[in-house]
Structures are given as C-alpha cells and as structure tokens.
Design an enzyme around this catalytic site. Structure first.
Site, PDB file in Angstrom:
ATOM      1  N   ASP A  70       0.805  -1.227   0.000  1.00 49.91           N
ATOM      2  CA  ASP A  70       0.000   0.000   0.000  1.00 49.91           C
ATOM      3  C   ASP A  70       0.836   1.275   0.000  1.00 49.91           C
ATOM      4  OD1 ASP A  70      -2.166  -1.747   0.151  1.00 49.91           O
ATOM      5  OD2 ASP A  70      -2.138  -1.725   2.344  1.00 49.91           O
TER       6      ASP A  70
ATOM      7  N   LYS B 117       1.645   2.071  -5.143  1.00 55.55           N
ATOM      8  CA  LYS B 117       2.141   1.518  -6.410  1.00 55.55           C
ATOM      9  C   LYS B 117       1.201   1.844  -7.574  1.00 55.55           C
ATOM     10  CE  LYS B 117       2.247  -2.469  -4.307  1.00 55.55           C
ATOM     11  NZ  LYS B 117       2.137  -2.073  -2.894  1.00 55.55           N
TER      12      LYS B 117
ATOM     13  N   GLY C 218      -4.552  -4.321  -3.776  1.00 55.99           N
ATOM     14  CA  GLY C 218      -5.535  -3.284  -4.082  1.00 55.99           C
ATOM     15  C   GLY C 218      -4.741  -2.051  -4.450  1.00 55.99           C
ATOM     16  N   HIS C 219      -4.697  -1.736  -5.738  1.00 55.20           N
ATOM     17  CA  HIS C 219      -3.892  -0.611  -6.221  1.00 55.20           C
ATOM     18  C   HIS C 219      -4.830   0.522  -6.638  1.00 55.20           C
ATOM     19  CE1 HIS C 219      -0.406  -3.605  -7.273  1.00 55.20           C
ATOM     20  NE2 HIS C 219      -0.680  -3.541  -5.985  1.00 55.20           N
TER      21      HIS C 219
ATOM     22  N   GLN D 200       2.064  -6.063  -3.293  1.00 57.97           N
ATOM     23  CA  GLN D 200       2.501  -6.174  -1.888  1.00 57.97           C
ATOM     24  C   GLN D 200       3.767  -5.318  -1.691  1.00 57.97           C
ATOM     25  OE1 GLN D 200       1.542  -9.487  -3.492  1.00 57.97           O
ATOM     26  NE2 GLN D 200      -0.389  -8.574  -2.916  1.00 57.97           N
TER      27      GLN D 200
HETATM   28  P1  GDP Z   1      -0.822   0.284  -3.484  1.00 54.92           P
HETATM   29  O1  GDP Z   1      -1.402  -0.991  -3.032  1.00 54.92           O
HETATM   30  O2  GDP Z   1       0.666   0.373  -3.257  1.00 54.92           O
HETATM   31  O3  GDP Z   1      -1.183   0.641  -4.905  1.00 54.92           O
HETATM   32  O4  GDP Z   1      -1.436   1.422  -2.559  1.00 54.92           O
HETATM   33  P2  GDP Z   1      -3.000   1.568  -2.151  1.00 54.92           P
HETATM   34  O5  GDP Z   1      -3.725   2.090  -3.317  1.00 54.92           O
HETATM   35  O6  GDP Z   1      -3.488   0.338  -1.506  1.00 54.92           O
HETATM   36  O7  GDP Z   1      -2.883   2.626  -0.980  1.00 54.92           O
HETATM   37  C1  GDP Z   1      -2.335   3.878  -1.188  1.00 54.92           C
HETATM   38  C2  GDP Z   1      -3.413   4.933  -0.850  1.00 54.92           C
HETATM   39  O8  GDP Z   1      -2.800   6.207  -0.755  1.00 54.92           O
HETATM   40  C3  GDP Z   1      -4.459   5.074  -1.933  1.00 54.92           C
HETATM   41  O9  GDP Z   1      -5.664   5.448  -1.343  1.00 54.92           O
HETATM   42  C4  GDP Z   1      -3.915   6.205  -2.822  1.00 54.92           C
HETATM   43  O10 GDP Z   1      -4.942   6.888  -3.496  1.00 54.92           O
HETATM   44  C5  GDP Z   1      -3.290   7.075  -1.772  1.00 54.92           C
HETATM   45  N1  GDP Z   1      -2.111   7.836  -2.204  1.00 54.92           N
HETATM   46  C6  GDP Z   1      -1.112   7.498  -3.071  1.00 54.92           C
HETATM   47  N2  GDP Z   1      -0.160   8.448  -3.070  1.00 54.92           N
HETATM   48  C7  GDP Z   1      -0.542   9.400  -2.191  1.00 54.92           C
HETATM   49  C8  GDP Z   1       0.051  10.626  -1.742  1.00 54.92           C
HETATM   50  O11 GDP Z   1       1.141  11.016  -2.122  1.00 54.92           O
HETATM   51  N3  GDP Z   1      -0.654  11.313  -0.792  1.00 54.92           N
HETATM   52  C9  GDP Z   1      -1.859  10.910  -0.301  1.00 54.92           C
HETATM   53  N4  GDP Z   1      -2.459  11.670   0.612  1.00 54.92           N
HETATM   54  N5  GDP Z   1      -2.438   9.773  -0.718  1.00 54.92           N
HETATM   55  C10 GDP Z   1      -1.777   9.026  -1.641  1.00 54.92           C
HETATM   56  P1  IMO Z   2      -0.923  -4.214  -2.228  1.00 50.08           P
HETATM   57  O1  IMO Z   2      -0.446  -4.739  -3.582  1.00 50.08           O
HETATM   58  C1  IMO Z   2      -1.008  -4.703   2.089  1.00 50.08           C
HETATM   59  C2  IMO Z   2      -0.924  -8.788   3.637  1.00 50.08           C
HETATM   60  C3  IMO Z   2      -2.175  -9.255   4.325  1.00 50.08           C
HETATM   61  C4  IMO Z   2      -1.592 -10.259   5.298  1.00 50.08           C
HETATM   62  C5  IMO Z   2      -0.466 -10.893   4.492  1.00 50.08           C
HETATM   63  C6  IMO Z   2      -0.852 -12.192   3.809  1.00 50.08           C
HETATM   64  O2  IMO Z   2      -2.212  -3.501  -2.277  1.00 50.08           O
HETATM   65  O3  IMO Z   2       0.190  -3.447  -1.587  1.00 50.08           O
HETATM   66  P2  IMO Z   2      -2.416 -12.868   1.773  1.00 50.08           P
HETATM   67  O4  IMO Z   2      -3.747 -12.366   1.342  1.00 50.08           O
HETATM   68  O5  IMO Z   2      -1.335 -12.644   0.776  1.00 50.08           O
HETATM   69  O6  IMO Z   2      -2.486 -14.278   2.269  1.00 50.08           O
HETATM   70  O7  IMO Z   2      -2.054 -12.001   3.091  1.00 50.08           O
HETATM   71  O8  IMO Z   2      -0.097  -9.932   3.515  1.00 50.08           O
HETATM   72  N1  IMO Z   2      -1.141  -8.270   2.263  1.00 50.08           N
HETATM   73  C7  IMO Z   2      -1.127  -6.973   1.953  1.00 50.08           C
HETATM   74  N2  IMO Z   2      -0.995  -5.881   2.736  1.00 50.08           N
HETATM   75  N3  IMO Z   2      -1.134  -4.562   0.753  1.00 50.08           N
HETATM   76  C8  IMO Z   2      -1.235  -5.639  -0.047  1.00 50.08           C
HETATM   77  O9  IMO Z   2      -1.205  -5.562  -1.385  1.00 50.08           O
HETATM   78  C9  IMO Z   2      -1.280  -6.927   0.541  1.00 50.08           C
HETATM   79  N4  IMO Z   2      -1.415  -8.181   0.074  1.00 50.08           N
HETATM   80  C10 IMO Z   2      -1.322  -8.997   1.133  1.00 50.08           C
HETATM   81  O10 IMO Z   2      -2.832  -8.194   4.973  1.00 50.08           O
HETATM   82  O11 IMO Z   2      -1.025  -9.591   6.382  1.00 50.08           O
HETATM   83 MG    MG Z   3      -2.914  -1.664  -1.778  1.00 46.63          MG
END
Ligand code: GDP
Ligand code: IMO
Ligand code: MG
Length: 421
Positions: free
Chosen positions: A13, A16, A40-41, A221
């Site tokens: 998270d 990415k 979840g991207h 991840q």
């Molecule tokens: P990912 O899994 O690495 O793609 O990240 P996620 O989408 O799960 O979580 C990142 C969260 O931070 C999302 O809600 C993005 O919209 C948000 N986000 C990304 N970059 C920034 C930033 O620079 N500032 C803020 N405030 N939010 C951001």
């Molecule tokens: P993105 O790509 C954050 C965590 C889960 C759990 C562990 C194992 O959005 O960054 P799994 O479902 O793989 O058996 O879970 O890894 N986990 C993540 N945490 N972002 C993710 O993906 C994750 N994918 C798995 O919360 O602790």
């Molecule tokens: Mg994510």
C-alpha cells in the site's frame, strides 16, 4: 533494452497503483509480475477513483498490459474488474493479455485459505482470504491449474482432480462452506476471459525487448511481505522483491534496468506480524485518519507508525533500488515533529538489522525532525517544498545512498513532483 521495475519497499500500500499510472506514459508495456487479488492498487484522476486487484495499473493509458506468469488469478475478481472498467466506455480487449502460465485461484483455494486462517486462531496471518497461500502452495507442489489449461481438452478433469484434493483436505478442518455458488460464477468468468489473449508471455516480453519496446514491471505487496525475506510467517506467498520480476515474467536478471522503490513518508501494515515503529496512540490514529489508511481490498484499518530506516535499508539491499519514490509526505503536513527509526535496540544492544527471531522485542532508536507545518498538497516543484521536508528527504538519501526521484503529495495523478528519472 531493459525492463524497469516498480515495487513497494514496505508492507504494501505504498502507492504503487498511483505511481505506475504516473510513469506509464514513459512506457509501451506494463507487466504485473506476482501476487493476486490480495492487492488493491488505487488510482485517482479526473475526479474518478479506481481500485485494481489483478489488472496492471497502466490500463488507463494507451499501453499493452500483461498479467505475468507469476500472478495468481481469481477469474471472478478479474472479470468484475474488467466489467467495471468497461462500464466507463473503455475496451480492454486489445490492451490486456494474460500469461498462459498464470495459476488460477479455485473456489476451493479461497475456502482453504479461510479454513486454515480460522484454525490458526490468535496466530492468524491476517490474510486477505483471497486464496493466495493455497494457490501458490499448489503451484510449488506441482498440482496447480493454470489459465492456459482452460483451453485444453483435459481442463475439467484437471479442475475436478484439484477440487477433490481440496475437499479431502477440508475434511481436516471444522469449517462450514458452500462452494456451489462461487463455482458457478467462476466457470462463467473463465468463459468471459477467453476473449482475451492467453499468451506465452515470456516469449512475448522478450520479443518486445528485442523490438526495443519500453517495459515497466509492476510489483504487488511490498518487500517486507516477501515469502523469503519478509517477517515469516507473517508474509504473503510470493517473491515480492525485484527477483520476482525475473521469475514472474521470464526475463533474465541482466535485463533489469531501473528499480524504483516506493515508500510512504511513514509506515503502515495490514494484518498481523512485527511492526517495530508502530504507533498505537493518538499520533498513529491521526496518521490513519489523515492518510485514509484503510485497506483497498478488505477495508481493514491499517496499522500506522513512523518511517523505519532499518527496514528500508534492508529493502534497498534486497532489491537493488536505483531510485526512490516517496509518497504521502502530505499526510504529515500538520505534525509538529516527525520521527524516523535509525537503529533498533534489541536486548539492550543497538543493531542495524532485523533479528531473525520475530518474537524478539525491538525498541526503535529514533531521530526526530521538525515538522514542516505547511500544506504541500498543491506544490508543483521540488523547490517549492518546505525546507524541513527537504531536510527529511536529504537525511533519507544520505542514510540509504539512494536518490528520491519522485515526491508524491496527494492521491491524484497530478499531485506528483518529479525531480529526475
Ligand atoms: P498500493 O497498493 O501500493 O497501490 O497502494 P494503495 O492504493 O493500496 O494505498 C495507497 C493509498 O494512498 C491510496 O488510497 C492512494 O490513493 C493514496 N495515495 C497514493 N499516493 C498518495 C500521496 O502522495 N498522498 C496521499 N495523501 N495519498 C496518496
Ligand atoms: P498491495 O499490492 C497490504 C498482507 C495481508 C496479510 C499478508 C498475507 O495492495 O500493496 P495474503 O492475502 O497474501 O495471504 O495475506 O499480507 N497483504 C497486503 N498488505 N497490501 C497488499 O497488497 C497486501 N497483500 C497482502 O494483509 O497480512
Ligand atoms: Mg494496496
């Protein structure tokens, strides 16, 4: 030509989805190399927000998007994602291709995931329960079903054999389930996906390289959830580090170009496992609230804490990071002071590595920085950033030896400061 790689350096998270979307105009091909719908991207632009689970984050541009052999696919979730994107008028048919060698998450893999987590009780991993662990187990156990198998005559026979194996395993758990409903959706989804090309992606990607096409590999991840190097067993089931781009796409290590490592200006973690800089206080709550730190896949509140340089340096070492991308600095805009862990105290001794024993109590040793107390979310250039933030950035660069090439200051595509690439 080389393949550039983008991956997360923390526990996932890191942003990415946003970063890949921002970098995509520089590339002709985006290729996801591991993980599955546990990811979840999130992407935001033109007042719209999308969350992608399996589809590469380059899909909103005019690029080829490859789901690589290292990815595990739940056809139901992938079909829903496609449907959601196509409901906005996009046609993905010629933009999305899928490796024949990508393994399928069966309905019974999801049930096994839920049953084994339930059986672990308080020791549970905190899995997203998408069937990731059981699917990779069948892959390495040489029992898996790949998407390429669904176009062969032996498809149903292979599916049934694997399902039967799962049903007999499930007898060992005291777990109620009903597979029929999901199974029906699953088979319908497989048929839906057949309008996309199932390809020999390793050949296709290497041909792209010969044709001098620019390629960006997208990780899921984060490095600290890597199956080998994360805080085992509180990890995911694939190699999330740069090496995973080679095995997950079929590219040679010598073909890796830039490695962009993303980290948040602080840390978050979803699920169980050690988190040395975790803040279980009002500061942590404030970061969660301002940063909207709730899982993009499960909606769970993310645990929050200060930036951990010991862990970040470890991730740099494992990945050969050539450039950093720092996200979410804007979330810290209102804080009086900001801390960074520079070492750990373990059994009274200061160390600069994570101990093997994950139960070992770790006390972070912090360096404190003055907060910038300025709204940076509308900043357009590095020069505009407050001096306190520049000091913070300089310190991270000096400690790690890696330049911060992009500073992200908000979730939107536009809220991005590119220093150099
Ligand atoms: P990912 O899994 O690495 O793609 O990240 P996620 O989408 O799960 O979580 C990142 C969260 O931070 C999302 O809600 C993005 O919209 C948000 N986000 C990304 N970059 C920034 C930033 O620079 N500032 C803020 N405030 N939010 C951001
Ligand atoms: P993105 O790509 C954050 C965590 C889960 C759990 C562990 C194992 O959005 O960054 P799994 O479902 O793989 O058996 O879970 O890894 N986990 C993540 N945490 N972002 C993710 O993906 C994750 N994918 C798995 O919360 O602790
Ligand atoms: Mg994510």
């Amino acid at each position: 030509m080389k393949v550039d790689v983008v991956l997360g350096l923390q526990w996932g998270d890191e942003g990415k989805g946003k970063v890949v979307d921002v970098l995509t105009p520089n590339y002709e091909v985006i290729a996801r190399f591991q993980g599955g719908p546990n990811a979840g991207h999130s992407l935001e632009f033109n007042d719209s927000k999308f969350v992608l689970h399996t589809i590469p984050s380059g899909i909103f541009h005019d690029t080829i998007n490859v789901i690589g052999n290292g990815v595990v696919i739940d056809p139901v979730i992938l079909s829903e994602e496609i449907e959601q994107l196509e409901s906005t008028g996009a046609d993905l048919t010629n933009k999305l291709v899928i490796s024949k060698k990508a393994h399928l998450i069966l309905p019974t893999h999801r049930i096994l995931d839920a049953a084994s987590e339930a059986a672990k009780g308080k020791d549970k991993i905190g899995s997203t329960l998408k069937g990731i662990g059981p699917t990779y187990m069948d892959k390495t156990g040489r029992n898996g079903l790949r998407i390429g198998d669904t176009i062969a005559p032996s498809y149903m026979q292979k599916y049934d054999a694997l399902k039967q194996k799962h049903l007999s395993l499930l007898k060992h758990y005291d777990f109620q389930f009903d597979v029929a409903e999901y199974e029906q959706k699953w088979f319908a989804a497989i048929e839906n996906l057949k309008r996309f090309k199932f390809i020999d992606s390793e050949h296709v990607i290497n041909q792209y390289l010969k044709d001098e096409k620019t390629i960006l590999a997208e990780g899921a991840q984060g490095a600290l959830l890597d199956i080998d190097f994360g805080s085992y067993p509180f990890v995911t089931s694939s190699n999330t580090i740069c090496a995973g781009a080679c095995t997950g796409l079929g590219i040679a290590p010598t073909r890796i170009g830039e490695v962009y490592g993303i980290f948040k200006a602080y840390c978050t973690r979803v699920g169980s496992g050690p988190f040395p800089t975790e803040l279980e206080d009002e500061v942590g709550e404030e970061i969660r609230k301002i940063g909207r730190e709730f899982g993009a896949t499960t909606g769970r509140p993310r645990r929050t804490g200060w930036l951990d340089l010991v862990a970040l340096k470890y991730a740099v070492m494992l990945n050969g990071v050539t450039g950093f991308i720092m996200t979410k600095a804007d979330v810290l805009d209102t804080f009086d002071s900001i801390k960074v862990a520079v070492r750990y105290k373990v059994r009274g001794e200061e160390v600069d590595y994570t101990p093997y024993e994950i139960d070992e109590p770790i006390e972070p040793v912090y360096k404190e920085f003055k907060g910038w107390k300025t709204d940076i979310s509308n900043s357009k250039s590095y020069d505009e950033l407050p001096v306190e933030l520049k000091d913070y950035i300089k310190f991270i660069e000096e400690e790690t030896g890696v330049p911060i090439k992009i500073v992200s200051v908000g979730p939107d595509r536009e809220a991005t400061i590119v220093r150099s690439l």
